[in-house]
Design a protein around this motif. Structure first.
Motif, PDB file in Angstrom:
ATOM      1  N   VAL A 168       0.614  -1.240  -0.086  1.00 21.66           N
ATOM      2  CA  VAL A 168       0.016   0.068   0.016  1.00 21.66           C
ATOM      3  C   VAL A 168       0.945   1.324  -0.086  1.00 21.66           C
ATOM      4  CG1 VAL A 168      -1.689   1.343   1.301  1.00 21.66           C
ATOM      5  CG2 VAL A 168      -2.042  -1.190   1.092  1.00 21.66           C
ATOM      6  N   MET A 169       2.018   1.262   0.789  1.00 27.09           N
ATOM      7  CA  MET A 169       2.853   2.330   0.855  1.00 27.09           C
ATOM      8  C   MET A 169       3.424   2.577  -0.350  1.00 27.09           C
ATOM      9  SD  MET A 169       4.622   1.277   4.435  1.00 27.09           S
ATOM     10  CE  MET A 169       5.946   2.751   4.333  1.00 27.09           C
ATOM     11  N   ALA A 170       3.911   1.584  -1.034  1.00 22.02           N
ATOM     12  CA  ALA A 170       4.500   1.731  -2.499  1.00 22.02           C
ATOM     13  C   ALA A 170       3.646   2.193  -3.561  1.00 22.02           C
ATOM     14  CB  ALA A 170       4.960   0.377  -2.975  1.00 22.02           C
ATOM     15  N   VAL A 171       2.277   1.914  -3.397  1.00 23.45           N
ATOM     16  CA  VAL A 171       1.499   2.501  -4.269  1.00 23.45           C
ATOM     17  C   VAL A 171       1.102   4.055  -4.059  1.00 23.45           C
ATOM     18  CG1 VAL A 171      -1.296   2.273  -5.197  1.00 23.45           C
ATOM     19  CG2 VAL A 171       0.080   0.195  -4.812  1.00 23.45           C
ATOM     20  N   GLU A 172       0.911   4.377  -2.887  1.00 24.60           N
ATOM     21  CA  GLU A 172       0.517   5.664  -2.123  1.00 24.60           C
ATOM     22  C   GLU A 172       1.650   6.664  -2.358  1.00 24.60           C
ATOM     23  OE1 GLU A 172      -1.853   5.985   1.009  1.00 24.60           O
ATOM     24  OE2 GLU A 172      -3.281   4.568   0.373  1.00 24.60           O
ATOM     25  N   LEU A 173       2.906   6.191  -1.908  1.00 23.75           N
ATOM     26  CA  LEU A 173       3.833   6.850  -1.896  1.00 23.75           C
ATOM     27  C   LEU A 173       4.601   7.061  -3.269  1.00 23.75           C
ATOM     28  CD1 LEU A 173       5.151   6.198   1.573  1.00 23.75           C
ATOM     29  CD2 LEU A 173       3.548   7.964   0.757  1.00 23.75           C
ATOM     30  N   GLY A 174       4.611   6.158  -3.959  1.00 23.05           N
ATOM     31  CA  GLY A 174       5.277   6.061  -5.455  1.00 23.05           C
ATOM     32  C   GLY A 174       4.819   7.360  -6.129  1.00 23.05           C
ATOM     33  N   VAL A 175       3.782   7.934  -6.078  1.00 27.07           N
ATOM     34  CA  VAL A 175       3.577   8.918  -7.034  1.00 27.07           C
ATOM     35  C   VAL A 175       4.435  10.145  -6.450  1.00 27.07           C
ATOM     36  CG1 VAL A 175       1.033   8.345  -7.383  1.00 27.07           C
ATOM     37  CG2 VAL A 175       1.568   9.577  -5.177  1.00 27.07           C
ATOM     38  N   HIS A 176       5.026  10.353  -5.288  1.00 26.94           N
ATOM     39  CA  HIS A 176       5.673  11.349  -4.646  1.00 26.94           C
ATOM     40  C   HIS A 176       7.421  10.966  -4.694  1.00 26.94           C
ATOM     41  CE1 HIS A 176       2.185  13.322  -2.435  1.00 26.94           C
ATOM     42  NE2 HIS A 176       1.950  12.048  -2.261  1.00 26.94           N
ATOM     43  N   GLY A 177       7.470   9.900  -5.588  1.00 24.14           N
ATOM     44  CA  GLY A 177       8.878   9.484  -5.912  1.00 24.14           C
ATOM     45  C   GLY A 177       9.206   8.755  -4.742  1.00 24.14           C
ATOM     46  N   ILE A 178       8.883   8.087  -3.792  1.00 24.61           N
ATOM     47  CA  ILE A 178       9.198   7.442  -2.717  1.00 24.61           C
ATOM     48  C   ILE A 178       9.117   5.756  -2.884  1.00 24.61           C
ATOM     49  CG2 ILE A 178       8.976   7.128  -0.267  1.00 24.61           C
ATOM     50  CD1 ILE A 178       7.832   9.853  -0.132  1.00 24.61           C
TER      51      ILE A 178
END
Length: 250
Positions: A168-178
């Motif tokens: 979930v973190m990868a999906v949600e934070l990926g858009v911020h380059g994280i």
């Protein structure tokens, strides 16, 4: 492009939880060796003092079973300096048969292994997003997230939860380059593992299932963590990286 491993993280600050022993200790040392500024969290001040005599680091003693203390420690770490990278390594195990697993030990295991990782990652991710420079997070999981291990009901549940939260973190934070990933080692010879796997009667059957015929060393997991934090893994996001000598291939 050739990468100088000795300076790979020279412009980065990494926060490592569980840095007093085992994989967290090995990760803190390796990241410092590769140029990173290290902020180390651990329950034991004595362990942190030992670490600080080995590498330059900022240390914060905290009991991650306490949610309020965990939040305060994370905020204190970020006040010292912005964090570019996070290694959520703190973890505990309580050995109990499933039928005898107590509510207290289950709750404690989930608090340290999952809730604390969430709290620290939330604070670090907010800092990363505010700076608009991206970042990378590695949550240290286990092959126990996928494989049932006797006497490890709470531990297996916590690591499976950590893997799910990581996705979930990868999906949600990926858009911020994280980028957010897990490492999932087989039995790693940390002080925590020694008390479980030191007896040949227990270790023998497990070793027989590992094609490389040995358990993992903390520095081997640390190198996998460093890879997931590095530019070499710039398109790796949301994966659970097995470091298991082929255990799950069998």
């Amino acid at each position: 492009m050739n990468v100088d491993r000795n300076r790979e993280f020279a412009d980065k600050t990494v926060l490592v939880t569980g840095a007093g022993k085992g994989i967290g200790y090995a990760s803190a040392i390796l990241m410092a060796e590769r140029g990173a500024r290290v902020i180390a969290l651990s329950r034991s001040q004595a362990d942190l003092d030992a670490l600080s005599h080995t590498i330059p680091c900022t240390t914060i003693a905290v009991d991650l079973a306490d949610a309020a203390a965990t939040l305060a420690a994370a905020q204190q770490a970020l006040q010292a300096q912005p964090v570019d990278l996070l290694v959520n390594c703190a973890g505990i195990v309580e050995l109990e048969p499933f039928l005898d697993t107590s509510i207290d030990s289950f709750d404690l295991t989930m608090a340290v292994n999952v809730r604390a990782a969430m709290i620290v990652a939330q604070e670090c991710a907010r800092c990363m997003i505010a700076r608009s420079e991206g970042g990378a997070i590695v949550n240290v999981s286990s092959m126990a997230a996928q494989v049932g291990t006797p006497l490890h009901a709470a531990y297996c549940a916590s690591k499976a939860a950590l893997d799910a939260m990581t996705r979930v973190m990868a999906v949600e934070l990926g858009v911020h380059g994280i980028r957010v990933n897990t490492v999932n080692p087989v039995v790693t010879m940390t002080p925590m593992a020694q008390k479980v796997w030191s007896e040949p009667a227990k270790s023998g059957p497990m070793l027989a299932r590992i094609p490389l015929q040995r358990f993992v060393q903390p520095d081997e997991v640390a190198r996998a963590i460093a890879y997931l934090l590095s530019r070499d893994s710039s398109m790796v996001n949301g994966v659970s990286l097995a470091v298991d000598g082929g255990f799950q291939a069998g």
